[in-house]
Structures are given as structure tokens and as C-alpha cells.
Design a protein around this motif. Structure first.
Motif, PDB file in Angstrom:
ATOM      1  N   ALA A 169      55.605  38.060 -42.057  1.00  0.00           N
ATOM      2  CA  ALA A 169      54.347  37.180 -42.192  1.00  0.00           C
ATOM      3  C   ALA A 169      53.691  37.077 -40.316  1.00  0.00           C
ATOM      4  O   ALA A 169      52.571  37.312 -40.142  1.00  0.00           O
ATOM      5  N   ARG A 170      54.683  36.360 -39.856  1.00  0.00           N
ATOM      6  CA  ARG A 170      54.118  36.753 -38.878  1.00  0.00           C
ATOM      7  C   ARG A 170      53.780  37.660 -37.916  1.00  0.00           C
ATOM      8  O   ARG A 170      52.814  38.165 -37.546  1.00  0.00           O
ATOM      9  N   ALA A 171      55.203  38.769 -38.179  1.00  0.00           N
ATOM     10  CA  ALA A 171      54.345  40.007 -37.437  1.00  0.00           C
ATOM     11  C   ALA A 171      53.555  40.519 -37.865  1.00  0.00           C
ATOM     12  O   ALA A 171      52.395  41.721 -37.110  1.00  0.00           O
ATOM     13  N   VAL A 172      52.923  40.425 -38.861  1.00  0.00           N
ATOM     14  CA  VAL A 172      51.494  41.031 -39.366  1.00  0.00           C
ATOM     15  C   VAL A 172      50.151  40.347 -38.927  1.00  0.00           C
ATOM     16  O   VAL A 172      49.365  41.560 -38.571  1.00  0.00           O
ATOM     17  N   VAL A 173      50.546  38.798 -38.964  1.00  0.00           N
ATOM     18  CA  VAL A 173      49.345  38.192 -38.753  1.00  0.00           C
ATOM     19  C   VAL A 173      48.641  38.548 -37.092  1.00  0.00           C
ATOM     20  O   VAL A 173      48.175  38.929 -36.253  1.00  0.00           O
ATOM     21  N   GLU A 174      50.051  38.603 -36.264  1.00  0.00           N
ATOM     22  CA  GLU A 174      50.289  38.593 -35.304  1.00  0.00           C
ATOM     23  C   GLU A 174      49.283  40.406 -34.437  1.00  0.00           C
ATOM     24  O   GLU A 174      48.922  40.661 -33.251  1.00  0.00           O
ATOM     25  N   ALA A 175      50.131  41.232 -35.719  1.00  0.00           N
ATOM     26  CA  ALA A 175      49.495  42.610 -34.920  1.00  0.00           C
ATOM     27  C   ALA A 175      48.102  42.691 -35.805  1.00  0.00           C
ATOM     28  O   ALA A 175      47.372  43.170 -34.575  1.00  0.00           O
ATOM     29  N   ASN A 176      47.916  41.152 -36.480  1.00  0.00           N
ATOM     30  CA  ASN A 176      46.051  41.824 -36.437  1.00  0.00           C
ATOM     31  C   ASN A 176      45.313  41.545 -35.325  1.00  0.00           C
ATOM     32  O   ASN A 176      44.491  41.794 -34.970  1.00  0.00           O
ATOM     33  N   GLN A 177      46.364  40.025 -35.386  1.00  0.00           N
ATOM     34  CA  GLN A 177      44.438  39.302 -33.992  1.00  0.00           C
ATOM     35  C   GLN A 177      45.261  40.131 -32.974  1.00  0.00           C
ATOM     36  O   GLN A 177      43.984  40.391 -31.758  1.00  0.00           O
ATOM     37  N   GLN A 178      46.171  41.039 -31.959  1.00  0.00           N
ATOM     38  CA  GLN A 178      46.186  42.493 -31.512  1.00  0.00           C
ATOM     39  C   GLN A 178      45.427  43.193 -31.914  1.00  0.00           C
ATOM     40  O   GLN A 178      44.502  43.422 -30.426  1.00  0.00           O
ATOM     41  N   PHE A 179      45.046  43.772 -32.565  1.00  0.00           N
ATOM     42  CA  PHE A 179      44.397  44.460 -33.079  1.00  0.00           C
ATOM     43  C   PHE A 179      43.303  44.270 -33.158  1.00  0.00           C
ATOM     44  O   PHE A 179      41.628  44.551 -32.254  1.00  0.00           O
ATOM     45  N   ARG A 180      42.669  42.831 -32.750  1.00  0.00           N
ATOM     46  CA  ARG A 180      41.342  42.443 -32.877  1.00  0.00           C
ATOM     47  C   ARG A 180      40.351  42.498 -31.288  1.00  0.00           C
ATOM     48  O   ARG A 180      39.756  42.906 -31.086  1.00  0.00           O
ATOM     49  N   THR A 181      41.881  41.933 -30.795  1.00  0.00           N
ATOM     50  CA  THR A 181      41.670  42.000 -29.610  1.00  0.00           C
ATOM     51  C   THR A 181      41.468  42.726 -28.942  1.00  0.00           C
ATOM     52  O   THR A 181      40.895  43.396 -28.252  1.00  0.00           O
ATOM     53  N   GLU A 182      41.474  45.015 -29.307  1.00  0.00           N
ATOM     54  CA  GLU A 182      41.996  45.623 -28.717  1.00  0.00           C
ATOM     55  C   GLU A 182      40.478  46.152 -29.570  1.00  0.00           C
ATOM     56  O   GLU A 182      39.885  47.414 -28.191  1.00  0.00           O
ATOM     57  N   VAL A 183      40.489  45.855 -30.539  1.00  0.00           N
ATOM     58  CA  VAL A 183      38.889  46.446 -30.984  1.00  0.00           C
ATOM     59  C   VAL A 183      38.562  46.232 -29.664  1.00  0.00           C
ATOM     60  O   VAL A 183      36.899  46.557 -29.729  1.00  0.00           O
ATOM     61  N   LYS A 184      37.389  44.606 -29.465  1.00  0.00           N
ATOM     62  CA  LYS A 184      36.867  44.155 -28.248  1.00  0.00           C
ATOM     63  C   LYS A 184      37.033  45.310 -27.513  1.00  0.00           C
ATOM     64  O   LYS A 184      35.932  45.324 -26.909  1.00  0.00           O
ATOM     65  N   GLU A 185      37.889  45.403 -26.652  1.00  0.00           N
ATOM     66  CA  GLU A 185      37.959  46.058 -25.840  1.00  0.00           C
ATOM     67  C   GLU A 185      37.799  46.800 -25.428  1.00  0.00           C
ATOM     68  O   GLU A 185      36.971  47.818 -24.385  1.00  0.00           O
ATOM     69  N   PHE A 186      38.264  48.037 -26.499  1.00  0.00           N
ATOM     70  CA  PHE A 186      37.996  49.556 -26.645  1.00  0.00           C
ATOM     71  C   PHE A 186      36.496  49.766 -26.998  1.00  0.00           C
ATOM     72  O   PHE A 186      35.383  50.713 -26.272  1.00  0.00           O
ATOM     73  N   THR A 187      36.037  48.453 -27.968  1.00  0.00           N
ATOM     74  CA  THR A 187      34.341  48.848 -27.876  1.00  0.00           C
ATOM     75  C   THR A 187      33.725  48.816 -26.952  1.00  0.00           C
ATOM     76  O   THR A 187      32.595  48.904 -26.460  1.00  0.00           O
ATOM     77  N   ALA A 188      34.193  47.185 -26.065  1.00  0.00           N
ATOM     78  CA  ALA A 188      33.361  47.193 -24.462  1.00  0.00           C
ATOM     79  C   ALA A 188      33.657  48.675 -23.345  1.00  0.00           C
ATOM     80  O   ALA A 188      31.935  49.466 -22.523  1.00  0.00           O
ATOM     81  N   VAL A 189      34.687  49.372 -23.833  1.00  0.00           N
ATOM     82  CA  VAL A 189      34.791  51.023 -23.077  1.00  0.00           C
ATOM     83  C   VAL A 189      34.039  51.805 -23.925  1.00  0.00           C
ATOM     84  O   VAL A 189      33.426  52.752 -23.035  1.00  0.00           O
ATOM     85  N   LEU A 190      33.397  51.922 -24.975  1.00  0.00           N
ATOM     86  CA  LEU A 190      32.671  52.849 -25.462  1.00  0.00           C
ATOM     87  C   LEU A 190      31.669  52.730 -24.931  1.00  0.00           C
ATOM     88  O   LEU A 190      30.695  53.347 -24.449  1.00  0.00           O
ATOM     89  N   PHE A 191      30.919  51.064 -25.272  1.00  0.00           N
ATOM     90  CA  PHE A 191      29.521  51.137 -24.693  1.00  0.00           C
ATOM     91  C   PHE A 191      29.251  51.029 -23.387  1.00  0.00           C
ATOM     92  O   PHE A 191      28.099  52.132 -22.992  1.00  0.00           O
TER      93      PHE A 191
END
Length: 266
Positions: free
Chosen positions: A160-182
Motif C-alpha cells: 500500500a505504501r508503494a502505491v500511495v507514495e507513487a501516486n503522490q509522486q505522480f501528482r507532483t510530477e504532473v504539476k511540474e510538467f504542467t508548468a513546463v508545458l505552460f
């Protein structure tokens, strides 16, 4: 509130026979595997439930809220934890109590001293009375609890920890890449190049992160995950019977979600 107050003694005895901790470990993985999503509205989309609480509204009540006066209103999650210490063993949640947590949330949302606006209490009552809304909201509450426990290093299972932490990492990277795309679009990147970059990000980021999850599960939690798979069919039956007897519904299979939405599991 105790689990035995919601279900009959025969079912409670059956749960005890399977070991509360063993079932809770399996239930923790079940919630993480089934309901981890990048955005909460992918679990509880307000467009699917017109006239009922949307994910943003429900999460606002699950979370603590600090008003303009500086006074903090404790959220449903914090109140549930504080009022139900017996649902935790060595700071780890006995996840089998998820139906009780939702019963607690339902009752709290009707408490005039907690929810002061009558229209909000009425909206909550209508929402909890809707079968499919309740199924999704239970999944959302479960995910919020797992995220809280992950921050406090109190999850029961590595899977469960692996899934939760990966999902949170994905949220962070989505925000970062969204900023790059913008910035790229703002700087005049041609549309075809922009679309290619966007497509590359959407395909490679979740694949890489999900690959990390699988490696972590195999390396760190292979045995517990095999135990979960062994218990999963019986677990689902037990959880659904608990839900039926308590007039609450637990999360269904992942297929109940809109798979066209982006998330950790594509």
C-alpha cells in the motif's frame, strides 16, 4: 462506535477468525490498489452526482479547515481518529473498520454543532443515501486515510505504501510538467511540437512510476501481496457483508471508475 454495533455476532466472529490484522492488511492493499488516483474527482466526480456532494466539497469536510479568524475546524478524518482509538493498533489502522468510519462521517455530517448550515446537512443526508455516491465516497475516505497514514509512516503494508507514495509522486510530477508545458506554449512552441511533448509526458511518466511500484512490491512486499491475493476473494465478501449489514457500501472493483480518466493505473 464499534464494528459489532453495525453487524451481527456471527459475521463478527467470522472476521475475528480470519484475524483482524490479517484482514486489515489485505483491505489496506485493496483500497490502495483499487482507488489510488491522481485527482480525487476521478474517484468521486461531481458531474456523476448532480445535487450531491462533489469530491471537492467532501474532501473539504474530511480535511481540517482554518478560517479567516485563524480558528481551525477539525476534519472528519482527524475527529474519527481521535474518537476511535480502539480502531488502531500500535498506531496502525485496522482497515476493516472502514464502514464504521463512514458511519461516523455520516452521523457527524448531521451533527448541528459540527455542520451548522442546515442546507449542508441536507445535502450530506441526500448524498449518503445515494448508493453509488456512498460507494465512491467510501473509496475516497479510505484513500485519504491511507495518505494520512503514509505521511506518519503508519501504513500496515509495504504494498500500500508503494502505491500511495507513487501516486503522490505522480501528482507532483504532473504539476511540474504542467508548468513546463505552460511555459513552452507561452514561449511560442509550435502546436505540433507541444502536442508531441504532451503525449510523451502522458505516456512515459505513469509508465515509469508504475514500473517503480511493481518493483517495490516484488522486492519489499512479495509475501504480503501474495497473502492479499489469497485473501482477496474472501475479503471482498466479508467487506461487502459488513457494508450490507451496516447499511453502507464499500468500494467496488476498479472497473466501477471511469477508466478514461488519467491516473496511476491506466
Amino acid at each position: 462506535m464499534k464494528l459489532l454495533e453495525l453487524i451481527d455476532r456471527d459475521l463478527y466472529s467470522e472476521i475475528i477468525a480470519h484475524s483482524m490484522e490479517e484482514l486489515s492488511a489485505a483491505a489496506e492493499i485493496f483500497i490502495a490498489e483499487t482507488y489510488a488516483r491522481t485527482y480525487y474527482n476521478q474517484i468521486l466526480n461531481k458531474n456523476d452526482f448532480p445535487g450531491l456532494l462533489g469530491s471537492q466539497q467532501f474532501v473539504a469536510w474530511i480535511n481540517d479547515h482554518t478560517g479567516r479568524t485563524g480558528k481551525t475546524r477539525p476534519g472528519l478524518l482527524r475527529l474519527y481518529i481521535a474518537d476511535n482509538p480502539s480502531h488502531f493498533k500500535k498506531e496502525k489502522w485496522l482497515t476493516i473498520y472502514l464502514p464504521v468510519a463512514m458511519a461516523y462521517a455520516r452521523d457527524k455530517m448531521q451533527d448541528k454543532s459540527y455542520v451548522k448550515r442546515g442546507e449542508v446537512r441536507l445535502l450530506a443526508a441526500r448524498s449518503f443515501a445515494d448508493e453509488e455516491w456512498l460507494r465512491r465516497a467510501t473509496g475516497l475516505f479510505g484513500v485519504k486515510m491511507l495518505e494520512f497514514l503514509a505521511r506518519h509512516k503508519a501504513l500496515r503494508t509495504e504494498a500500500a505504501r508503494a502505491v500511495v507514495e507513487a501516486n503522490q509522486q505522480f501528482r507532483t510530477e504532473v504539476k511540474e510538467f504542467t508548468a513546463v508545458l505552460f511555459r513552452a506554449r507561452k514561449d511560442g512552441l509550435p502546436d505540433h511540437a507541444f502536442r508531441r511533448l504532451e503525449d510523451m509526458i502522458q505516456r512515459t511518466v505513469p509508465t515509469r512510476i508504475f514500473g517503480d511500484v511493481l518493483r517495490k512490491i516484488r522486492a519489499e512486499s512479495g509475501f504480503e501481496y501474495r497473502q492479499y491475493l489469497r485473501l482477496k476473494p474472501r475479503l471482498e465478501g466479508l467487506l461487502r457483508e459488513v457494508a450490507r449489514q451496516s447499511a453502507l457500501l464499500l468500494p467496488g472493483e476498479q472497473a466501477t471508475l471511469d477508466e478514461s480518466q488519467p491516473g496511476l493505473f491506466f
